[in-house]
Design a protein around this motif. Structure first.
Motif, PDB file in Angstrom:
ATOM      1  N   ARG A  47      -1.730  95.751  63.280  1.00  0.00           N
ATOM      2  CA  ARG A  47      -0.772  96.587  64.712  1.00  0.00           C
ATOM      3  C   ARG A  47      -0.680  97.525  63.890  1.00  0.00           C
ATOM      4  N   TYR A  48      -0.413  97.933  62.649  1.00  0.00           N
ATOM      5  CA  TYR A  48       0.285  99.296  62.204  1.00  0.00           C
ATOM      6  C   TYR A  48      -0.380 100.072  61.496  1.00  0.00           C
ATOM      7  N   SER A  49      -0.176 101.136  61.743  1.00  0.00           N
ATOM      8  CA  SER A  49      -0.971 102.367  59.883  1.00  0.00           C
ATOM      9  C   SER A  49      -0.228 101.975  59.222  1.00  0.00           C
ATOM     10  N   SER A  50      -1.349 102.563  58.147  1.00  0.00           N
ATOM     11  CA  SER A  50      -1.507 102.406  56.246  1.00  0.00           C
ATOM     12  C   SER A  50       0.134 103.470  56.484  1.00  0.00           C
ATOM     13  N   ASP A  51       0.125 103.925  57.148  1.00  0.00           N
ATOM     14  CA  ASP A  51       1.606 105.256  57.056  1.00  0.00           C
ATOM     15  C   ASP A  51       2.646 104.937  57.781  1.00  0.00           C
ATOM     16  N   GLN A  52       2.740 104.124  58.176  1.00  0.00           N
ATOM     17  CA  GLN A  52       4.587 102.959  59.132  1.00  0.00           C
ATOM     18  C   GLN A  52       3.870 101.884  57.498  1.00  0.00           C
ATOM     19  N   ILE A  53       3.559 101.670  57.145  1.00  0.00           N
ATOM     20  CA  ILE A  53       3.645 100.489  56.106  1.00  0.00           C
ATOM     21  C   ILE A  53       3.819 100.840  54.965  1.00  0.00           C
ATOM     22  N   ILE A  54       3.089 101.717  54.712  1.00  0.00           N
ATOM     23  CA  ILE A  54       3.321 102.122  52.466  1.00  0.00           C
ATOM     24  C   ILE A  54       5.018 103.182  52.975  1.00  0.00           C
ATOM     25  N   ILE A  55       5.682 103.221  54.139  1.00  0.00           N
ATOM     26  CA  ILE A  55       7.063 104.033  54.120  1.00  0.00           C
ATOM     27  C   ILE A  55       7.435 102.656  54.553  1.00  0.00           C
ATOM     28  N   VAL A  56       7.850 101.518  55.130  1.00  0.00           N
ATOM     29  CA  VAL A  56       8.503 100.969  55.396  1.00  0.00           C
ATOM     30  C   VAL A  56       8.561  99.371  53.632  1.00  0.00           C
ATOM     31  N   GLY A  57       7.495  99.553  52.986  1.00  0.00           N
ATOM     32  CA  GLY A  57       7.122  99.041  51.650  1.00  0.00           C
ATOM     33  C   GLY A  57       7.557  99.454  50.547  1.00  0.00           C
ATOM     34  N   LEU A  58       7.625 100.978  50.526  1.00  0.00           N
ATOM     35  CA  LEU A  58       8.342 101.521  49.570  1.00  0.00           C
ATOM     36  C   LEU A  58       9.702 101.281  49.480  1.00  0.00           C
ATOM     37  N   ILE A  59      10.599 101.679  50.596  1.00  0.00           N
ATOM     38  CA  ILE A  59      12.197 101.601  51.083  1.00  0.00           C
ATOM     39  C   ILE A  59      12.215  99.893  50.531  1.00  0.00           C
ATOM     40  N   CYS A  60      11.832  99.522  50.868  1.00  0.00           N
ATOM     41  CA  CYS A  60      11.949  97.649  50.441  1.00  0.00           C
ATOM     42  C   CYS A  60      11.659  97.210  48.936  1.00  0.00           C
ATOM     43  N   GLN A  61      10.482  98.098  48.537  1.00  0.00           N
ATOM     44  CA  GLN A  61      10.653  98.627  46.708  1.00  0.00           C
ATOM     45  C   GLN A  61      11.699  98.693  45.888  1.00  0.00           C
ATOM     46  N   ALA A  62      12.209 100.362  46.547  1.00  0.00           N
ATOM     47  CA  ALA A  62      13.414 100.513  45.763  1.00  0.00           C
ATOM     48  C   ALA A  62      14.647 100.284  46.606  1.00  0.00           C
ATOM     49  N   ILE A  63      15.086  99.741  47.644  1.00  0.00           N
ATOM     50  CA  ILE A  63      16.484  98.860  47.255  1.00  0.00           C
ATOM     51  C   ILE A  63      16.313  97.301  46.630  1.00  0.00           C
ATOM     52  N   THR A  64      15.159  97.084  46.000  1.00  0.00           N
ATOM     53  CA  THR A  64      14.814  95.445  45.383  1.00  0.00           C
ATOM     54  C   THR A  64      15.137  95.875  43.683  1.00  0.00           C
ATOM     55  N   GLY A  65      14.698  97.190  43.388  1.00  0.00           N
ATOM     56  CA  GLY A  65      14.864  98.167  42.244  1.00  0.00           C
ATOM     57  C   GLY A  65      15.947  98.023  42.490  1.00  0.00           C
ATOM     58  N   ILE A  66      16.467  99.030  42.729  1.00  0.00           N
ATOM     59  CA  ILE A  66      17.990  99.473  42.576  1.00  0.00           C
ATOM     60  C   ILE A  66      19.173  98.171  42.167  1.00  0.00           C
ATOM     61  N   ILE A  67      18.561  96.883  43.552  1.00  0.00           N
ATOM     62  CA  ILE A  67      19.655  95.056  43.204  1.00  0.00           C
ATOM     63  C   ILE A  67      19.477  94.604  41.983  1.00  0.00           C
ATOM     64  N   PHE A  68      18.135  95.056  41.861  1.00  0.00           N
ATOM     65  CA  PHE A  68      18.047  94.050  40.413  1.00  0.00           C
ATOM     66  C   PHE A  68      18.114  95.485  39.037  1.00  0.00           C
ATOM     67  N   LEU A  69      18.861  96.265  39.516  1.00  0.00           N
ATOM     68  CA  LEU A  69      18.887  97.220  38.066  1.00  0.00           C
ATOM     69  C   LEU A  69      20.601  97.050  37.953  1.00  0.00           C
ATOM     70  N   ILE A  70      21.260  96.740  39.273  1.00  0.00           N
ATOM     71  CA  ILE A  70      22.343  96.542  39.445  1.00  0.00           C
ATOM     72  C   ILE A  70      22.988  94.883  38.647  1.00  0.00           C
ATOM     73  N   GLY A  71      22.373  94.527  38.763  1.00  0.00           N
ATOM     74  CA  GLY A  71      22.568  92.576  38.402  1.00  0.00           C
ATOM     75  C   GLY A  71      22.493  92.567  36.899  1.00  0.00           C
ATOM     76  N   THR A  72      21.618  93.274  36.479  1.00  0.00           N
ATOM     77  CA  THR A  72      20.865  93.227  34.991  1.00  0.00           C
ATOM     78  C   THR A  72      21.410  93.736  34.468  1.00  0.00           C
ATOM     79  N   TYR A  73      22.685  94.744  34.488  1.00  0.00           N
ATOM     80  CA  TYR A  73      22.955  96.030  34.050  1.00  0.00           C
ATOM     81  C   TYR A  73      24.752  94.747  33.120  1.00  0.00           C
ATOM     82  N   LEU A  74      25.064  94.386  35.261  1.00  0.00           N
ATOM     83  CA  LEU A  74      26.328  93.620  35.072  1.00  0.00           C
ATOM     84  C   LEU A  74      26.026  92.637  34.739  1.00  0.00           C
TER      85      LEU A  74
END
Length: 409
Positions: free
Chosen positions: A273-300
């Motif tokens: 249903r979706y192109s590789s170009d569309q999938i990759i941007i959504v996946g990357l943004i979700c990965q970055a958000i997860t990484g930020i939440i993980f980092l904040i929680g680990t620090y605290l």
């Protein structure tokens, strides 16, 4: 292509792709045992992992031109033979320095399999199917983190860490035999291609100058380096910080890999249903958000073992969507220079991964913070790189084969 032949090709290419990851994952539970035997620390044993990443980065640039000049199989045979010999050498290692050096040469050998498998995907399958084929390869590759640490943990406990390298040597022999007897030669040697440094460099530069290549290869490498940070930091985190046994660590490592495998297979369905170009941007943004939440929680200090496992699982799920599509989009513009393109893509991925691994190893601390910081930072850089690069490539990126070239609209 008949279904049976298609399946068999995917299986062989998948085992070639999985050789490197298997060589990494199987010995991770043995860090403490190796450290005790070699009179050093688990953290310093991490340098043998870093040397493997460095070797697999440098070696891919070596094999790229060879695969284009001599065809895919002869350089593959040479690399697998070197891998087998280095694995046997690791069995006899009695010092940390010896293990670090032998792991470097083991990596040089294994990366022939990695480069050849990517180039042969471009040779054997239509461009439009590349992302689906890479997703299927991830299914085979995904067996590595599910099987290797668990087997490695039990083998190390029962027979000693040297037995892990015995198993890897036998694997190398079996893969070499399968490649000789069952893998077709997918590319006719280019006798006109020079192996002199000048023409090789010009050939690599021609690949690098392609905007679609440098955008998606660099984006994919940055995203994937988060996995290297996790692999490098996980033995210390799970066994030293959370005090898990080798076997328990192996089972958790295997369980977490389900996220990466499952999402890479789900990617095949989403591509309908979706192109590789569309999938990759959504996946990357979700990965970055997860990484930020993980980092904040680990620090605290918010996270115990269950929450840490959940955050790692989500991060790896995102990567399962990013990696196959980044690989497919990186090599799509090339047919004649597919070997060189595959080598550059792999070298970039592994070199950035090696930096992530070394970064984790350099912090001599019983904390997950260095690992999580690098995971979050790499994902954020991946998003920024993709956003900047899309201005050059344009989007959506649609590809179709036309003669020896790929035409992008």
């Amino acid at each position: 292509m008949p279904t049976k032949k298609y399946f068999f090709l995917i299986l062989i290419l998948g085992t070639l792709t999985a050789l490197g990851p298997f060589s990494i994952d199987m010995y991770l539970p043995g860090f403490e045992a190796i450290a005790l035997d070699l009179h050093t620390t688990s953290i310093k044993i991490g340098f043998s992992l870093s040397s493997y990443f460095i070797g697999i980065s440098a070696g891919q640039l070596l094999y790229g031109p060879l695969l284009d000049r001599f065809g895919r199989k002869k350089p593959l045979y040479i690399g697998l033979t070197l891998y087998i010999l280095a694995s046997i050498g690791c069995i006899t290692a009695r010092t940390l320095d010896a293990l670090v050096i032998l792991r470097f040469f083991q990596a040089i050998g294994s990366c022939a399999a990695a480069v050849a498998s990517v180039a042969m995907v471009r040779d054997l399958f239509p461009v439009k199917d590349s992302a689906k084929v890479f997703s299927l390869l991830m299914l085979v590759v995904g067996a590595s983190p599910m099987i290797a640490p668990t087997v490695g943990g039990y083998v190390t406990t029962a027979f000693g860490w040297q037995t892990v390298f015995v198993i890897l040597a036998v694997m190398g022999i079996l893969i070499l035999l399968a490649s000789i007897f069952f893998l077709p030669e997918s590319y006719q040697p280019d006798v006109h291609m020079s192996l002199k440094p000048g023409p090789i460099i010009m050939n690599f530069l021609a690949v690098i100058r392609e905007p679609q290549f440098y955008t998606y290869a660099l984006t994919g490498a940055l995203a994937f380096s988060g996995l290297f940070a996790y692999v490098s930091g996980s033995p210390v985190m799970f066994m030293d910080i959370f005090h898990l046994s080798k076997n328990a660590y192996g089972w958790i490592f295997a369980g977490l890999s389900v996220g990466f495998i499952g999402s890479s297979q789900l990617n095949s369905l989403v591509l309908r249903r979706y192109s590789s170009d569309q999938i990759i941007i959504v996946g990357l943004i979700c990965q970055a958000i997860t990484g930020i939440i993980f980092l904040i929680g680990t620090y605290l200090n918010w996270y115990g073992l269950p929450a840490t496992i959940v955050m790692l699982f989500i991060f790896l799920c995102c990567l399962g969507f990013v990696n196959p599509n980044a690989s497919a989009l990186s090599i799509a513009p090339f047919k004649k220079n597919a070997g060189s393109a595959a080598a550059l893509m792999g070298a970039l991925q592994m070199s950035i991964g090696a930096l992530a691994s070394v970064g984790v190893s350099l912090f001599n601390t019983n904390s997950a913070l260095p690992m999580v910081s690098i995971m979050a930072g790499s994902a954020i850089l991946g998003v920024l790189t993709l956003v900047a690069g899309r201005k050059q490539t344009g989007h959506p990126v649609l590809m179709q084969e036309k003669g020896d070239n790929v035409v992008m609209h």
